[in-house]
Design a protein around this motif. Structure first.
Motif: not given
Length: 664
Positions: A149-170
């Motif tokens: 489920g590449h696309t769905r998981v990738a989108r969820s991961l991106t949203l989670a990293l964004t919400e987790a903050g600066v270090t996870f965005i990096k």
């Protein structure tokens, strides 16, 4: 008073038992657990001495008041067996929770507040992952395929990293550059992560600048624009003017950014360690190794002294390069600190924001600018061995005349001379469509595993070259370099970090060049530049210089060679020639074999003692030591004690290889 003396005596006995247990096992065991086991052994001996005396048929009151030699014998055997059981408990504890896996008590007490904060943050991060549907991947319940489920998981991961903050965005940005490890869908989604954040209020930034300068801002700057030129999650940039009138750029780290990153790094490492251990996909991707590399890179990014040194090095390279000037900022070292970087201001606009300006330039000017940048980067990689590793459109500025400059030197790649030469040969082989030479060049760049099919690797390289036979244009260098990295990893070979950084830099550069000049022919430029570099590398003067260096290295050997040949031929003629081979010449190898022999001897002795003890205990003949205890049975239990201790020592040595000093 008497109770105090008894307590001190018990503690002393427990300490002596702990010393004996550590000596018996032969490996460093933490003192707290050893002392605890020693105390339990002493208490157990005092509680069971009456039972042992009853079993032997000896009167307790008389024995304890006036112990006879027979009573001492039984009491000694009982003490030995209780000690053996205590050592067994210590071995089980050591196997379950090895020494060093738990923090020291003093450290645990001192770090309680920080640990509570980290646990709260850890729970928050796990909750974010679960809220975005990533909990099953963290628990390892999604099988061995990390890309389902590449696309769905990738989108969820991106949203989670964004919400987790600066270090996870990096972290997401770092992963988006690893096209050799993650699928294209993940690269596309993670590449959308932006570091632009809401600017920090000026009343918070101004004290941070003053703290970095160690003086009031007015003593250094005539003016600082309170509105940031750019604002990212870790730092923000302000335009300023020095008291001497020089225009500069001030890069200041956000207050609290370092503390937040350091706290999150521990969480990332803990999660990576868990994923590497508990999930098949985490182990296959080597997520813990990736996390370690990320923490090192992020640590350097937090220290602006590293960026300052990188800026100096690249600036010196570009200053000595005669293929066209690429501007590099000069740092104001007197005002720069680990959290503050003051540098000269470059005129121009980032390529990613300069579409209108670029359209106003002629196609020839744009093509010349792209060619100048491409040649400069090739010079950095192939000649200097130090290159800007992140030349995305935001890190290249262009002015109204087509002049170029480089920004942001937090990511720099470094190559040794051998790697540079192999990369030159790879470019030349791709240019000439020579699959054999390209395969050889790639093999020089990587560390091949033991089970490696070189013929199959050569054929696959040939297919990639034929697929991109038009060179670096057309399909683009991004596709070709990604294909090469995928090919390498597909053969079970890990791509060394410098090589991966070089390939990523070339791929990123291709996108920037396409914005500067869409009709820029990278094929022709790459061919011409690679030939020029190779020609400069193999001129008569350079060949003569390399030959002289090699001769100087082998000259001492050549001077001794005739004498050694004469000695060998004389020994052959006289029949004195012999060859001495030391199979275990290395000290480490000797130590390894010594430990193996020790373990084998200990195991054999334990087995022999056990068999002997069983024969003695089951014997129905022989004299009686007491009315209820035969002599052979007593001797068998004594021998079984020795076998038990030897077996424990052998067991702990098997699971405690290369022991270090106790950490508790």
């Amino acid at each position: 008073m008497i109770n105090t003396v008894i307590f001190i005596f018990i503690i002393l006995e427990a300490f002596l038992v702990a010393i004996a247990a550590r000596r018996v096992l032969g490996v460093p065991i933490g003192w707290p657990r050893s002392a605890l086991i020693g105390l339990l052994v002493i208490l157990g001996l005092r509680a069971n001495i009456s039972f042992v005396l009853d079993y032997a048929g000896l009167p307790q009151n008389q024995v304890l008041a006036f112990p006879s030699p027979m009573a001492l014998l039984f009491m000694g055997l009982a003490a030995a067996w209780i000690f053996a059981l205590g050592v067994a408990a210590l071995v089980v504890l050591e196997l379950a929770v090895p020494t060093g896996t738990l923090p020291r008590i003093s450290v645990w007490l001192r770090g309680w507040k920080a640990r509570r904060h980290r646990a709260k943050r850890y729970t928050q991060v796990i909750g974010i992952a679960a809220r975005h549907g990533l909990g099953a991947y963290i628990r390892g319940h999604r099988g061995s395929d990390p890309h389902a489920g590449h696309t769905r998981v990738a989108r969820s991961l991106t949203l989670a990293l964004t919400e987790a903050g600066v270090t996870f965005i990096k972290l997401g940005q770092m992963l988006s550059a690893r096209t050799d490890l993650i699928p294209e869908e993940f690269v596309v989604e993670l590449s959308a992560l932006q570091t632009r954040a809401e600017p920090e209020p000026w009343h918070d930034i101004e004290p941070a600048i003053a703290a970095g300068l160690a003086r009031p801002v007015s003593e250094v700057f005539e003016h600082i624009d309170p509105v940031p030129l750019a604002s990212a999650s870790i730092a923000q940039v302000h335009l300023a003017r020095l008291l001497d009138g020089g225009d500069v750029v001030v890069k200041i780290q956000r207050p609290g950014a370092r503390a937040q990153v350091e706290s999150d790094i521990e969480i990332i490492l803990r999660l990576a360690r868990w994923l590497n251990k508990a999930t098949p996909w985490g182990h296959s991707l080597g997520v813990y190794r990736l996390a370690e590399a990320f923490t090192v890179a992020l640590g350097e990014e937090l220290d602006y002294r590293v960026e300052l040194d990188n800026m100096r090095i690249v600036g010196a390279i570009m200053a000595s390069y005669d293929g066209g000037k690429i501007a590099v900022p000069s740092a104001c070292t007197d005002y720069s600190t680990p959290q503050l970087l003051v540098m000269s201001r470059l005129a121009g606009t980032p390529v990613g924001e300069a579409a209108e300006m670029l359209n106003s330039l002629g196609s020839d000017v744009r093509r010349n600018a792209a060619e100048k940048l491409f040649k400069a980067v090739l010079h950095q990689i192939m000649v200097a061995g130090v290159f800007h590793a992140d030349l995305h459109p935001g890190n290249i500025v262009v002015d109204e005349h087509g002049g170029l400059g480089m920004l942001d030197f937090g990511s720099i790649g470094r190559l040794d001379q051998t790697t540079q030469r192999s990369l030159m040969m790879l470019l030349h082989a791709v240019d000439t469509k020579n699959a054999v030479a390209a395969a050889d060049a790639l093999l020089d760049l990587i560390e091949r595993p033991e089970a490696f099919n070189e013929r199959r690797f050569e054929r696959d390289v040939g297919l990639v070259i034929m697929r991109y036979r038009t060179g670096f244009g057309g399909a683009g260098s991004t596709s070709m370099f990604t294909a090469l990295i995928t090919l390498i990893t597909g053969h079970g070979v890990a791509v060394p970090a410098p090589i991966a950084a070089t390939f990523r830099a070339m791929a990123t550069l291709e996108g920037t060049l396409s914005l500067i000049s869409p009709d820029f022919d990278m094929v022709a430029s790459a061919r011409a530049d690679s030939r020029e570099i190779l020609a400069a590398e193999f001129t008569k003067d350079s060949l003569r210089e390399n030959l002289e260096k090699q001769l100087l290295m082998v000259l001492p050997v050549l001077q001794r060679l005739p004498r050694r040949i004469d000695r060998i031929t004389e020994d052959l003629e006289q029949g004195r020639f012999s060859v001495n081979i030391r199979t275990v010449a290395n000290k480490t190898d000797r130590g390894f074999f010594t430990e193996i022999v020790k373990q084998l001897n200990t195991t054999l002795l334990a087995g022999a003692a056990t068999l002997g003890a069983i024969l003695l205990i089951t014997s129905s003949t022989g004299p009686m030591l007491t009315p209820t205890v035969p002599f052979y049975g007593f001797l068998g239990f004594a021998m079984l004690f020795a076998a038990f201790v030897l077996a424990l020592r052998a067991l702990v040595l098997v699971f405690k290889r290369n022991p270090g000093p106790p950490l508790e």
